[in-house]
Write an enzyme that holds these catalytic residues in place. Sequence first.
Site, PDB file in Angstrom:
ATOM      1  N   LYS A  53     -32.249  -1.567   3.744  1.00  0.00           N
ATOM      2  CA  LYS A  53     -31.969  -0.502   4.723  1.00  0.00           C
ATOM      3  C   LYS A  53     -31.876  -1.086   6.135  1.00  0.00           C
ATOM      4  O   LYS A  53     -31.009  -0.706   6.927  1.00  0.00           O
ATOM      5  CB  LYS A  53     -33.053   0.587   4.620  1.00  0.00           C
ATOM      6  N   GLN A  97     -40.875   5.287   2.938  1.00  0.00           N
ATOM      7  CA  GLN A  97     -40.462   4.650   1.681  1.00  0.00           C
ATOM      8  C   GLN A  97     -41.440   5.011   0.557  1.00  0.00           C
ATOM      9  O   GLN A  97     -42.655   4.838   0.697  1.00  0.00           O
ATOM     10  CB  GLN A  97     -40.401   3.121   1.876  1.00  0.00           C
ATOM     11  N   ASP A 120     -33.800  11.255   4.476  1.00  0.00           N
ATOM     12  CA  ASP A 120     -33.803  11.080   3.019  1.00  0.00           C
ATOM     13  C   ASP A 120     -33.462  12.403   2.324  1.00  0.00           C
ATOM     14  O   ASP A 120     -33.220  12.440   1.130  1.00  0.00           O
ATOM     15  CB  ASP A 120     -35.190  10.613   2.534  1.00  0.00           C
TER      16      ASP A 120
END
Length: 290
Positions: A53, A97, A120
């Site tokens: 990322k 994460q 997300d």
Amino acid sequence: MGKLLDGKKMANEIQSEVAHRVEELRNNNKRVPHLGIILIGEEGASHTYVNGKIKACKAVGFEYTLLQFAATITESKLLKHIERLNQDDDIDGFIVQLPLPEHISVEQIITLIDSKKDVDGFTNHNFGSIISDQPLLLPATPFGVMELLKRYQVTTKGKHCVIVGASRIVGAPMSLMMVEQGQATVTICHKFTQDLAEHTRKADILIVAVGKPGLITADMVKSDAVIIDVGITRVPDTTKKIGFRLLGDVDFENIAPKSSFITPVPGGVGPLTIASLLLNTLKAYEQQHT
Ligand code: NAD
């Protein structure tokens, strides 16, 4: 042999589009989008994903801030960091994460994230927007799958899509997106589904997101089906320098020859998830600051 759905290639295309937009912002003396990343613990896979990322942020010219914490961080401390990111006007979007250490509730964490910064697409607000006329920040992995199908012009309308796996971050939002945007007829299977093969054999489009290598064998798939393998599992491999290789959930070798389209693992859905994160971060930026 089915046509390979090359996620890496499509992700590169998306990266170029995002990089172009960042260039425009720079040329207009605007600040560029800024992604926050919270990474907890030492789990190798999480570090690999986060590195990917960060690499993508650098490639398109986004700013990023990595907040790294030990696996022992308390839930209340983590919640405070999230509140800080929610209020930081310099951060357009951020991710936490997953997976998290067991003593931290994913539900609590997701609930606190400001939906405008939830790149997300995990919050209830963004999840729910899948079925609205104006989708907000869509869950990144299913969004990536939809982009992949769209860019390869795979027809979804009226097709029977069977989704194996019903998690909050992949299978469940995938099913809604396939109905709403894909206009497909959807069957969703999970660990309590009886006779999985009976369902998978009916799929025109089979999307598998479980995390069990070899779960889907060639006899479970009809000829000419479109196969999307979301699963990623690390399996030990002493022939590799890194000591492992990545496997999806479908038996690629035996299924590819009878499919019409198929994603590889790695290089299929994974890169698209990162590309979706970039698109969501850009969208979050544009919605908040322009
Ligand atoms: P999860 O563990 O939260 O959910 C797994 C789902 O699979 C559940 O709904 C469960 O009911 C179902 N399941 C378990 N065993 C089953 C069986 N035998 N038959 C049918 N269904 C079964 O996992 P997740 O977070 O949704 O991730 C699933 C997989 O996708 C993992 O391998 C993960 O690494 C991968 N993943 C990949 C990406 C990507 O970018 N490619 C993104 C997210 C997750």
